[in-house]
Design an enzyme around this catalytic site. Structure first.
Site, PDB file in Angstrom:
ATOM      1  N   LYS A   1      -6.968  40.606  18.833  1.00  0.00           N
ATOM      2  CA  LYS A   1      -7.907  39.824  19.631  1.00  0.00           C
ATOM      3  C   LYS A   1      -7.315  38.451  19.921  1.00  0.00           C
ATOM      4  CE  LYS A   1     -12.240  41.726  17.839  1.00  0.00           C
ATOM      5  NZ  LYS A   1     -12.707  42.310  19.116  1.00  0.00           N
TER       6      LYS A   1
ATOM      7  N   ASP B   1     -18.749  41.454  11.874  1.00  0.00           N
ATOM      8  CA  ASP B   1     -18.548  42.825  12.344  1.00  0.00           C
ATOM      9  C   ASP B   1     -19.053  43.866  11.333  1.00  0.00           C
ATOM     10  OD1 ASP B   1     -17.856  44.294  14.566  1.00  0.00           O
ATOM     11  OD2 ASP B   1     -15.750  44.557  13.990  1.00  0.00           O
TER      12      ASP B   1
ATOM     13  N   GLU C   1     -12.156  50.038  16.851  1.00  0.00           N
ATOM     14  CA  GLU C   1     -12.090  50.612  15.508  1.00  0.00           C
ATOM     15  C   GLU C   1     -13.446  51.050  14.972  1.00  0.00           C
ATOM     16  OE1 GLU C   1     -12.472  47.483  16.073  1.00  0.00           O
ATOM     17  OE2 GLU C   1     -14.087  46.998  14.685  1.00  0.00           O
TER      18      GLU C   1
ATOM     19  N   ARG D   1     -15.941  52.677  16.274  1.00  0.00           N
ATOM     20  CA  ARG D   1     -16.299  54.074  16.552  1.00  0.00           C
ATOM     21  C   ARG D   1     -15.526  55.038  15.676  1.00  0.00           C
ATOM     22  NH1 ARG D   1     -14.850  53.076  22.703  1.00  0.00           N
ATOM     23  NH2 ARG D   1     -15.610  51.025  22.030  1.00  0.00           N
TER      24      ARG D   1
HETATM   25  N1  BES Z   1     -16.263  44.209  16.928  1.00  0.00           N
HETATM   26  C1  BES Z   1     -15.901  44.359  18.283  1.00  0.00           C
HETATM   27  C2  BES Z   1     -17.067  44.168  19.249  1.00  0.00           C
HETATM   28  C3  BES Z   1     -17.700  42.812  19.318  1.00  0.00           C
HETATM   29  C4  BES Z   1     -17.412  41.956  20.348  1.00  0.00           C
HETATM   30  C5  BES Z   1     -18.658  42.432  18.396  1.00  0.00           C
HETATM   31  C6  BES Z   1     -18.033  40.727  20.435  1.00  0.00           C
HETATM   32  C7  BES Z   1     -19.279  41.190  18.476  1.00  0.00           C
HETATM   33  C8  BES Z   1     -18.957  40.348  19.509  1.00  0.00           C
HETATM   34  C9  BES Z   1     -15.340  45.757  18.512  1.00  0.00           C
HETATM   35  O1  BES Z   1     -14.656  46.304  17.440  1.00  0.00           O
HETATM   36  C10 BES Z   1     -14.390  45.663  19.630  1.00  0.00           C
HETATM   37  O2  BES Z   1     -13.425  44.980  19.498  1.00  0.00           O
HETATM   38  N2  BES Z   1     -14.656  46.383  20.727  1.00  0.00           N
HETATM   39  C11 BES Z   1     -13.805  46.386  21.849  1.00  0.00           C
HETATM   40  C12 BES Z   1     -13.765  47.790  22.384  1.00  0.00           C
HETATM   41  C13 BES Z   1     -12.727  48.021  23.450  1.00  0.00           C
HETATM   42  C14 BES Z   1     -11.337  47.804  22.898  1.00  0.00           C
HETATM   43  C15 BES Z   1     -12.879  49.425  23.972  1.00  0.00           C
HETATM   44  C16 BES Z   1     -14.356  45.427  22.886  1.00  0.00           C
HETATM   45  O3  BES Z   1     -15.570  45.308  23.007  1.00  0.00           O
HETATM   46  O4  BES Z   1     -13.566  44.765  23.547  1.00  0.00           O
HETATM   47 ZN    ZN Z   2     -15.207  45.647  15.575  1.00  0.00          ZN
HETATM   48 MN    MN Z   3     -12.663  45.722  17.376  1.00  0.00          MN
END
Ligand code: BES
Ligand code: ZN
Ligand code: MN
Length: 503
Positions: free
Chosen positions: A285, A296, A357, A359
């Site tokens: 990220k 998370d 991750e 899912r």
């Molecule tokens: N934990 C994140 C989602 C998230 C984003 C939670 C903002 C709280 C605030 C999750 O694991 C994630 O990174 N999801 C990705 C999915 C994508 C790579 C398909 C996302 O949302 O960008």
């Molecule tokens: Zn996550």
């Molecule tokens: Mn993630």
């Protein structure tokens, strides 16, 4: 500090440092009404005449009594004209914030009778539960670690009394006290979830979360299994192990069992995403805002908070609660884009993004719940940033394969005041998850990210009724609002608790 909330009849109610009087715009227009004390009533009318206080929701007017009354302060709290349970919860929260400003320890909360049983479509129990929840939830503060828990502001004694000193219907006190007790338990469950979610990544690892669950299981006499990485390998939990393998802090699959109805064939499966920190892994990220990823495990916290309430109320239902927990880290041994993972149920997944991750751990979480007898599934997860694009921070996104279970969740969410909005789950969306290399890939790309993320999890539901709740927009806030603080909100604790205690 211990707090006690009780209902008292107006005649016997003792003195308090502060009096809170709920009041509506209609009440304020009545030129002859008497509320608390003649001069103070005049002061309030003056505020009203200038348009400073209209009796609307989220308005409070604090008046120092300067010897005119035995209480030091009178707080008028607006309730608006159409009061529902959500309005009462909001009134409780508004009162709490005003009480916090004057640090009142003893409080008398005067509730007009028509607010409670004016045919507003709720019972006295529900009214007192909502008010109690609003008060307790809004008082919560995320505490800097250095400060002591004792410095949290708490009300030491609060009594609800009928405003105006009218005679109360018989059985009133019992109903009120039952609602207060339920509201207090619900608020405690939320507080536990918030505290857990606010813990930093170095303070809460997967093993730490498992230890927390073990303590809770001991406290409430739940059966618990904590599956370590070796047993997880034996059981083929490729999703959990894949996500966890990049971290020095090993993953855990936590399973809690509550049997309140041994003869019932139905068992709730509650599954909460427990990523104690999400760096994104090799698909790292960006730095800005990454610290929020301590939240998370907000789904895990929601399940744990709801289970605390279950442990107290002991409803006649069966629950298997599953918390797949891991730390998502980049390292020399981390899983990589392009890797193929065999999940616990045998499905093979092509990892196209290690940041998707949640899912992966949830897929194995659903399988674990099903193998242990769950017959209907609800998962709660901070799953996608996309839910923020779809719904902002105003609602939790839902995806389902079963309209009737979805309806139950919606009804629970109406009781709790935690908004849930269902997204479509057209079969076409699943095409975004087809992979050239495996049964599924773990990201469906930019479009409809919350739906495709949800449908990936649903692929592990084995045709059982299933509802997915994406709390990525609602679990952690940049600023406080109504009864929710800045930071962790504990969202879905009360919805899950209303759902499984189903009254
Ligand atoms: N934990 C994140 C989602 C998230 C984003 C939670 C903002 C709280 C605030 C999750 O694991 C994630 O990174 N999801 C990705 C999915 C994508 C790579 C398909 C996302 O949302 O960008
Ligand atoms: Zn996550
Ligand atoms: Mn993630």
């Amino acid at each position: 500090m211990t707090t006690s909330f009780t209902y008292e009849s107006a005649a016997s109610a003792g003195s308090a440092e502060a009096i809170v009087r709920l009041i509506s715009p209609t009440d304020l227009k009545d030129q002859t009404a008497q509320w608390v004390q003649p001069q103070i009533d005049i002061a309030l009318r003056a505020c009203h005449a200038k348009g400073l206080f209209k009796g609307e929701q989220e308005q409070a007017e604090i008046i120092a009594t300067l010897g005119l009354h035995s209480a030091n302060h009178i707080i008028f709290v607006g309730i608006g004209n159409a009061v529902g349970l959500a309005g009462l919860r909001l009134a409780g929260a508004t009162a709490a914030k005003a009480l916090k400003r004057i640090k009142a320890q003893t409080v008398q909360l005067q509730v007009p009778q028509e607010v409670i049983d004016g045919g507003n479509g709720y019972s006295a129990e529900q009214a007192s539960q909502a008010l109690t929840e609003g008060l307790k939830l809004a008082i919560y503060d995320r505490l800097p670690e250095l400060r002591n828990e004792k410095q949290r502001y708490e009300i030491s004694k609060l009594s609800f009394v009928l405003a105006g000193g009218g005679a109360e219907p018989s059985g009133y006190a019992e109903k009120w006290n039952a609602g207060i007790a339920r509201g207090e338990l619900f608020a405690e469950g939320v507080k536990a979830a918030r505290d857990l979610t606010n813990l930093a990544g170095n303070r809460l690892t997967p093993e730490g979360l498992a230890a927390y669950a073990e303590n809770m299981a001991r406290e409430y006499d739940f059966d618990i299994e904590v599956i370590d990485e070796w047993t997880a390998a034996e059981q083929g939990m490729g999703g959990l192990l894949g996500v966890g393998q990049g971290s020095a802090n090993p993953p855990r699959m936590i399973v809690l069992h509550y049997k309140g109805a041994p003869d019932d064939n139905e068992t709730w499966g509650l599954i909460g995403k427990g990523i104690t920190f999400d760096t994104g892994g090799i698909s790292l990220k960006k730095a800005a805002g990454m610290e929020e990823m301590i939240s998370d495990m907000g789904g895990a916290a929601a399940v744990i908070g709801a289970l605390r309430i279950v442990g107290e109320i002991k409803p006649a239902v069966n629950i298997v609660a599953v918390i797949p927990t891991a730390e998502n880290m980049p390292s020399d041994r981390a899983f990589k884009p392009g890797d193929i993972i065999t999940m616990m149920n045998g499905l093979k997944v092509e990892v196209v993004n290690t940041d998707a991750e949640g899912r992966l751990v949830l897929g194995d979480g659903l399988t674990t719940a099903i193998r242990r007898g769950a017959t209907k599934l609800v998962d709660v997860a901070t799953l996608t940033g996309a839910v923020l694009s779809a719904l902002g921070i105003e609602a939790t996104g839902a995806v389902t394969n079963d309209e009737s279970l979805m309806e139950q969740v919606k009804q629970a969410s109406e009781k709790s005041g935690e908004r849930v909005w269902q997204l479509p789950a057209y079969p076409e969306y699943k095409k975004q998850l087809t992979s050239d290399a495996a049964d599924l890939k773990n990201s469906g790309g930019r479009y409809a990210g919350t739906i495709t993320g949800g449908l990936f999890v649903g692929a592990f539901a084995e045709e059982l009724p299933w509802v997915h709740l994406d709390i990525a927009g609602t679990a952690f806030l940049d600023r406080s609002r109504s009864w929710e603080p800045k930071g962790a909100t504990g969202v879905m604790v009360r919805t899950l608790a209303e759902l499984v205690t189903g009254e």
